[in-house]
Write a protein that holds these residues in place. Structure first.
Motif, short mmCIF file in Angstrom:
data_model
loop_
_atom_site.label_atom_id
_atom_site.label_comp_id
_atom_site.label_asym_id
_atom_site.label_seq_id
_atom_site.Cartn_x
_atom_site.Cartn_y
_atom_site.Cartn_z
N GLY A 54 -6.01 -5.88 0.31
CA GLY A 54 -6.01 -6.31 1.46
C GLY A 54 -4.62 -6.34 1.65
N ALA A 55 -4.07 -6.42 0.05
CA ALA A 55 -2.39 -6.86 0.83
C ALA A 55 -1.51 -5.76 0.84
CB ALA A 55 -1.41 -7.26 -0.51
N GLN A 56 -2.29 -4.42 0.50
CA GLN A 56 -1.33 -3.26 0.92
C GLN A 56 -1.64 -2.84 2.56
OE1 GLN A 56 0.50 -0.60 -1.05
NE2 GLN A 56 0.70 -0.38 1.77
N ARG A 57 -3.28 -3.15 2.77
CA ARG A 57 -3.51 -2.57 4.48
C ARG A 57 -2.85 -3.39 5.51
NH1 ARG A 57 -8.43 -2.68 2.98
NH2 ARG A 57 -8.93 -5.02 3.37
N VAL A 58 -2.66 -4.36 4.82
CA VAL A 58 -1.59 -5.51 5.92
C VAL A 58 -0.52 -5.50 6.09
CG1 VAL A 58 -0.58 -7.78 5.78
CG2 VAL A 58 -3.32 -7.73 5.65
N ALA A 59 0.18 -4.99 4.93
CA ALA A 59 1.62 -4.19 4.91
C ALA A 59 1.59 -3.48 5.54
CB ALA A 59 1.96 -3.71 3.30
N THR A 60 0.86 -2.42 5.65
CA THR A 60 0.55 -0.80 5.27
C THR A 60 1.08 -0.98 7.19
OG1 THR A 60 0.25 -0.02 4.40
CG2 THR A 60 0.23 1.42 6.10
N GLN A 61 -0.33 -2.07 7.55
CA GLN A 61 -0.06 -1.90 9.80
C GLN A 61 0.77 -3.34 9.82
OE1 GLN A 61 -4.05 -4.40 9.41
NE2 GLN A 61 -5.48 -2.95 9.28
#
Length: 259
Positions: free
Chosen positions: A66-73
């Motif tokens: 989830g954190a990786q997805r947020v950072a990417t977005q």
């Protein structure tokens, strides 16, 4: 006052409601390109539309994925406000080790994940702000919510350690420590308690009496989300270039030490 945030991109975690929403709103009003974050896409989109933010990031920061997805977005971020957090009403008698571990994961490791994803880019660009939302319970804990109090202490501690790590990089790390803040849920809770405690019938009387009994301070009321947002906006701005490793208390004088 122009805080010179135009051209800066800010991510406020947990900004689909409450305190995080107020922080995101003020940063947007000051010209920052704000990324609203939440776990509920509909709520995050609604806040983004309301405050004029141009992007949302959806994901559970308590997981690596989830954190990786947020950072990417979110993309390249100049100002990271680690506001997201949660706790369950537990005391020493019923807070299990699993409750402690969950609270630490949500309130501390989630922030560490976002720092790991976004701060390297700040260092490369030579400018950035990392702001933890902490609290007075970090240093003066009560007997209730021990697992939550401990995570606030960890947030304060990691912010100072990070400031030392970021020495001479142009990136600062600080804490805003709110007192008791009047969000909608708190007002409803206090209003429901008022008859039992004899706090009166009007909200003005209820607030003054509840503040006296729960969070005695020199102002005689609960704080407002906008007052915390103002402290965050200052630390996010170039006016705070010389501030790092600091805690800015916004609590009406609840914490009464001289440090």
């Amino acid at each position: 006052m122009d805080l010179n945030l135009i051209g800066r991109r800010a991510l406020v975690t947990g900004s689909s409601s409450g305190l995080g929403e107020a922080i995101a709103r003020l940063l947007a009003e000051e010209g920052a390109d704000v990324v609203v974050h939440g776990r509920d896409e509909a709520r995050a989109n609604a806040v983004a539309e309301k405050i004029g933010a141009r992007a949302v990031a959806i994901g559970d920061l308590a997981t690596d994925e989830g954190a990786q997805r947020v950072a990417t977005q979110a993309g390249e971020i100049d100002v990271l406000v680690n506001n997201a957090g949660a706790y369950e009403h537990r005391g020493w008698a019923d807070a299990t080790p699993a409750d402690w571990a969950w609270t630490y994961e949500v309130n501390v490791v989630s922030a560490v994940r976002m720092i790991g994803h976004l701060v390297p880019g700040m260092r490369e660009r030579g400018w950035g702000r990392v702001i933890q939302i902490g609290g007075g319970l970090s240093g003066q804990p009560t007997e209730i919510l021990p697992q939550y109090n401990a995570t606030l202490a960890a947030r304060h501690n990691l912010a100072v350690s990070l400031a030392r790590e970021l020495k001479d990089t142009g990136v600062t790390s600080n804490v805003v420590a709110p007192g008791a803040i009047l969000v909608d849920a708190v007002q409803r809770y206090l209003t429901d308690l008022a008859p039992e405690h004899g706090w009166g019938e009007t909200w003005e009387t209820i607030e003054a009496n509840a503040a006296r009994d729960f969070v005695p301070n020199d102002i005689g009321r609960f704080g407002r989300p906008e007052e915390i947002a103002g402290a965050v906006a200052y630390l996010a701005s170039p006016y705070a270039d010389y501030v790092s490793g600091a805690t800015l208390r916004v609590d009406g004088g609840t914490i009464r030490n001289v440090a």
